[in-house]
Design a protein around this motif. Sequence first.
Motif, PDB file in Angstrom:
ATOM      1  N   MET A  22       0.849  -1.182   0.000  1.00 49.98           N
ATOM      2  CA  MET A  22       0.000   0.000   0.000  1.00 49.98           C
ATOM      3  C   MET A  22       0.887   1.234   0.000  1.00 49.98           C
ATOM      4  N   SER A  53      -1.870   5.479   2.842  1.00 52.04           N
ATOM      5  CA  SER A  53      -1.850   5.317   4.305  1.00 52.04           C
ATOM      6  C   SER A  53      -2.079   6.654   5.004  1.00 52.04           C
ATOM      7  N   LEU A  76      -5.728   7.549   4.828  1.00 53.68           N
ATOM      8  CA  LEU A  76      -6.524   6.808   5.807  1.00 53.68           C
ATOM      9  C   LEU A  76      -6.359   7.401   7.216  1.00 53.68           C
ATOM     10  N   ARG A  77      -5.116   7.749   7.554  1.00 53.51           N
ATOM     11  CA  ARG A  77      -4.858   8.333   8.889  1.00 53.51           C
ATOM     12  C   ARG A  77      -5.611   9.654   9.057  1.00 53.51           C
ATOM     13  N   ALA A 114      -9.274   8.999   9.631  1.00 53.42           N
ATOM     14  CA  ALA A 114      -9.509   8.481  10.992  1.00 53.42           C
ATOM     15  C   ALA A 114      -9.471   9.608  12.009  1.00 53.42           C
ATOM     16  N   HIS A 120      -6.778  -5.278  15.682  1.00 52.81           N
ATOM     17  CA  HIS A 120      -7.127  -4.466  14.520  1.00 52.81           C
ATOM     18  C   HIS A 120      -5.895  -4.190  13.663  1.00 52.81           C
ATOM     19  N   GLU A 121      -4.749  -3.983  14.331  1.00 45.89           N
ATOM     20  CA  GLU A 121      -3.509  -3.744  13.593  1.00 45.89           C
ATOM     21  C   GLU A 121      -3.133  -4.966  12.762  1.00 45.89           C
ATOM     22  N   GLU A 130      -5.219  -7.251  11.653  1.00 42.70           N
ATOM     23  CA  GLU A 130      -6.206  -7.332  10.569  1.00 42.70           C
ATOM     24  C   GLU A 130      -5.820  -6.414   9.413  1.00 42.70           C
ATOM     25  N   LEU A 131      -5.401  -5.192   9.767  1.00 43.00           N
ATOM     26  CA  LEU A 131      -4.989  -4.246   8.724  1.00 43.00           C
ATOM     27  C   LEU A 131      -3.773  -4.750   7.967  1.00 43.00           C
ATOM     28  N   GLN A 132      -2.830  -5.354   8.695  1.00 42.05           N
ATOM     29  CA  GLN A 132      -1.651  -5.907   8.031  1.00 42.05           C
ATOM     30  C   GLN A 132      -2.030  -7.013   7.060  1.00 42.05           C
ATOM     31  N   GLN A 180      -4.974  -7.396   5.631  1.00 43.97           N
ATOM     32  CA  GLN A 180      -5.688  -6.769   4.509  1.00 43.97           C
ATOM     33  C   GLN A 180      -4.706  -6.134   3.525  1.00 43.97           C
ATOM     34  N   ASN A 181      -3.656  -5.497   4.079  1.00 45.41           N
ATOM     35  CA  ASN A 181      -2.643  -4.891   3.209  1.00 45.41           C
ATOM     36  C   ASN A 181      -1.955  -5.943   2.352  1.00 45.41           C
TER      37      ASN A 181
END
Length: 284
Positions: free
Chosen positions: A1, A6, A9-10, A13, A42-43, A45-47, A49-50
């Motif tokens: 990504m 990134s 997204l930050r 958020a 969650h971190e 999960e994001l990894q 997904q990336n």
Amino acid sequence: MSDSFSNDLRQRALEILHGQPINIGKMSSEEIERIVYELQVHEVELQLQNEELRGAQQALLESRQKYADLYDLAPVGYLTVNPAGMVEEANLTATQMLDMARERLFRRPLVSHVAATHRQAFLNHLQRLFETQSPQRDELQLVRANGEVFYAQIDSTPEPAAESDPARCLMVITDITRRKQIELAEYEQRLFAASLRLIANVLNSTLDLDEVLDLILENVDYVVHYDVAEVILFEEDEAVIAGSRGYTKRELHEDVDSLRLPVETTPNLAHIRRTGQPLLVPDI
């Protein structure tokens, strides 16, 4: 990504959390541990997904490359052409067929690569295609950049497009030169056979030598086109021109028809009489 994605997204958020501060001082240690745990999950999960996104992106790039290879290396030429006949896209095979680099072919009128005698047929092909929005097929003579002419089958299909997009068509070019050569050879063979049958019928129907010779000269022209021709008969050591066609002046025609040639001192005639085979003499 990418870093820009990134960062985006930050920023989004932060905008969502703006005005919603978390008061950690009022939270128990159990609640803080739960939140930390959820953040860690969650971190992860994001990894994951990336990684999936990167894999999907790589698969998409590979798929696009395979499509590009199939498009470029197809055994037929592919062109994208607009209603004005301008080339907007071309695969490698098409550029090789027309003997022109892709960048030079781009935005070039395709009609410039159509033989002069077939250009109107090509323009009619385009007009029918865009007016009826239905596929069209024609056989035309195309011209390479080096001047070489070849026969091609042109199959054109309107390209589906959004209402705001300009009209275009996909044109498939197939080199059919070899097929045309075979068709021409077959046609000449049929014509030759028909001429022989006609001559045979006349030979069986008349004993008039002049009539027979005239018919032979007439039908030979269907098989091998000529400007002038003679029928030569061998009489012992001489070759006698028994009939001729193509001489415009009457006196010349009469002189030729009365001509007698010694066989042994005329190499071509001597060869024909000795071998009993036809002799091909290059144009002189």
